[in-house]
Design an enzyme around this catalytic site. Structure first.
Site, mmCIF file in Angstrom:
data_model
loop_
_atom_site.group_PDB
_atom_site.id
_atom_site.type_symbol
_atom_site.label_atom_id
_atom_site.label_comp_id
_atom_site.label_asym_id
_atom_site.label_seq_id
_atom_site.Cartn_x
_atom_site.Cartn_y
_atom_site.Cartn_z
ATOM 1 N N ASP A 199 64.201 20.414 -27.485
ATOM 2 C CA ASP A 199 63.211 21.449 -27.159
ATOM 3 C C ASP A 199 63.669 22.256 -25.952
ATOM 4 O O ASP A 199 63.444 21.872 -24.819
ATOM 5 C CB ASP A 199 61.871 20.769 -26.875
ATOM 6 C CG ASP A 199 60.758 21.737 -26.554
ATOM 7 O OD1 ASP A 199 60.857 22.919 -26.921
ATOM 8 O OD2 ASP A 199 59.781 21.311 -25.916
ATOM 9 N N GLU A 244 58.777 29.801 -21.669
ATOM 10 C CA GLU A 244 57.837 29.249 -22.648
ATOM 11 C C GLU A 244 57.158 27.994 -22.127
ATOM 12 O O GLU A 244 55.948 27.804 -22.306
ATOM 13 C CB GLU A 244 58.576 28.951 -23.954
ATOM 14 C CG GLU A 244 57.671 28.647 -25.142
ATOM 15 C CD GLU A 244 57.228 27.200 -25.231
ATOM 16 O OE1 GLU A 244 56.238 26.910 -25.928
ATOM 17 O OE2 GLU A 244 57.876 26.333 -24.597
ATOM 18 N N HIS A 248 63.717 29.323 -27.255
ATOM 19 C CA HIS A 248 63.620 29.514 -25.806
ATOM 20 C C HIS A 248 64.673 28.662 -25.115
ATOM 21 O O HIS A 248 65.031 27.584 -25.594
ATOM 22 C CB HIS A 248 62.209 29.226 -25.273
ATOM 23 C CG HIS A 248 61.712 27.835 -25.465
ATOM 24 N ND1 HIS A 248 61.978 26.811 -24.575
ATOM 25 C CD2 HIS A 248 60.940 27.273 -26.436
ATOM 26 C CE1 HIS A 248 61.399 25.685 -24.984
ATOM 27 N NE2 HIS A 248 60.769 25.938 -26.121
ATOM 28 N N ASP A 271 64.446 27.920 -21.673
ATOM 29 C CA ASP A 271 63.904 27.154 -20.553
ATOM 30 C C ASP A 271 63.446 25.782 -21.040
ATOM 31 O O ASP A 271 63.227 25.578 -22.240
ATOM 32 C CB ASP A 271 62.756 27.905 -19.881
ATOM 33 C CG ASP A 271 61.508 27.986 -20.748
ATOM 34 O OD1 ASP A 271 61.627 28.444 -21.899
ATOM 35 O OD2 ASP A 271 60.419 27.573 -20.288
#
Length: 460
Positions: free
Chosen positions: A127, A163, A94, A96
């Protein structure tokens, strides 16, 4: 080319691509792609999505585009067809990120990639933009090793844009577009290793049950001097109720939920956990099981918030109403609806002084357990062992990724594996998030090796 020489070639190519990885990650981190327009412009997410789409298209996944999901976010889907008879691999990530939280607590600028102490700092560095870059490097290295020829397997990349907000855009998109994303093996790169240099499959994800609990005892506030001692105040009732959710050792004690499960995978040394979690000296850890048991195999109840008068501004008054937000994490094997019923029944049974109780369900999510057999898992185990120079182990994860259950339900015959560049020192979701570039390099190499060998393993 022999297997050893192919491995050496891929290792050299991945290493040579690391400066490009740093440049790509720096550009990705510069996008303030928080999927909440109340905090950052929606254009930031759209710019990040287009960058991701263009990057994977440049690596040979020419069937690439942006797809709007039901929550309004854009999912990037980029594909390259499988050669005849070869399997297809889906690579997930992801783009975002979490908001920066306390920007004053950051030691480097939030939206700029900075190297310090051998690590790369910036929001999303691990992340999940670090995982995204690992996908890119793996594809680049493999494509170069193949001399620009077709990949040995079909490849689909999907990168979602909401997410971290948990609004379920891709979770709704997948079943409605099952053929678009159909694959034989799914590599979910939104996890990581037990520690730097320890290759790890995230085998389980805990499910979640969130409830709002309201206690009411009086029709209005009362002077504590005039009425205190006989009138039941809601704050005391709430404190007493919440205290029933843990025993003196810190074990979660929700009536009807099992509490003695054992974790069979990697063990978490207490000293390492205390350091990773920042536990204050002399403060005892929760529970009577091992750290791994408490984190990954047993229910865990956390009080996320309490609505009571703050100390500053409080008055000498009994409160008629108090509220708390509870989060119950549940391991695989425990049905979330059963857990919700058990928690609700426990709260009702232990509410003191016949106070008025209201329990509102906020969210329910199922736990997840990935498979351990199959050709994809075997190929990835071998690839990780080669990349890291040691066998892979398994761990659980306390967080929930509802999308994994959606993938499992939509593609019941596919193998799902959770790996990635994240590890405890990354401080994901917190200020000063960082990534160890060696983890990007090793995960990228493992993924390139896996993509290079999985077709053969699948045919055995």
């Amino acid at each position: 080319m022999t297997d050893d020489s192919r491995t050496a070639a891929l290792r050299a190519r991945v290493g040579a691509l690391m400066p490009r990885a740093k440049a790509d990650l720096a550009e990705l981190v510069s996008f303030r792609s928080v999927a909440d327009p109340r905090q950052f412009p929606a254009a930031e997410c759209r710019r990040a999505a287009q960058w991701v789409c263009d990057a994977f298209r440049a690596e040979g996944l020419t069937d690439a585009g942006l797809y709007e999901t039901p929550d309004g976010s854009a999912a990037v889907v980029a594909r390259h067809p499988a050669p005849p008879g070869a399997p297809t691999v889906l690579l997930y990530c992801h783009y975002d990120v979490q908001p920066p939280l306390d920007e004053a607590a950051w030691q480097t600028p939030v939206w700029e990639l900075h190297e310090r102490g051998g690590r790369w700092y910036g929001r999303g560095a691990a992340d999940c933009k670090g995982n995204l870059v690992a996908h890119l490097i793996a594809l680049r290295a493999l494509r170069e090793a193949l001399g620009g020829n077709d990949f040995p397997v079909g490849i689909t990349v999907v990168s979602e844009g909401s997410e971290e907000q948990g609004t379920g855009g891709l979770e709704q998109f997948v079943p409605r577009n099952a053929d678009l994303l159909r694959a034989d093996a799914l590599v979910i790169a939104d996890a990581g290793n037990f520690a730097v240099g320890v290759p790890t499959f995230t085998q389980t994800l805990r499910g979640t049950v969130n409830v709002l609990v309201t206690i009411e005892t009086l029709s209005g506030p009362l002077h504590s001097g005039m009425f205190g001692g006989a009138a039941p105040d809601a704050v005391s009732a709430l404190i007493r109720l919440l205290a029933t959710l843990h025993d003196e050792r810190g074990n979660t004690t929700v009536d009807g939920l099992p509490g003695g499960q054992i974790w069979e995978g990697v063990q978490y040394p207490p000293a390492q956990f205390r350091a990773d979690a920042g536990v204050l000296a002399e403060v005892e850890l929760f529970g009577d099981g091992t750290i791994a048991d408490m984190l990954w195999a047993r229910p865990a109840l956390t009080v996320l918030g309490i609505d009571v008068p703050p100390v500053v501004g409080s008055a000498a008054a009994l409160q008629p109403r108090a509220r708390a937000r509870l989060n119950l994490r549940i391991p695989p094997g425990l049905d979330p609806d059963r857990a919700l019923r058990a928690l609700t029944a426990h709260l009702e049974a232990h509410t003191p002084w016949r106070a008025r109780l209201t329990v509102e369900t906020e969210a329910v999510g199922a736990p997840f357990r990935s498979g351990t057999g199959g050709p994809a898992r075997a190929a990835m185990e071998a690839a990780l062992a080669t990349a890291y120079g040691r066998p892979a182990t398994t761990q659980g994860q306390g967080g929930s990724i509802p999308l994994c259950n959606v993938f499992a339900e939509t593609y019941p015959d596919a193998e799902i594996m959770l790996i990635g560049v994240e590890e405890p020192a990354c401080l994901i979701h917190a200020p000063n998030e960082s990534v160890d570039p060696a983890e990007i390099e090793r995960i990228a190499l493992a993924e390139a090796l896996f993509l290079d060998t999985y077709a053969v393993a699948n045919s055995v």
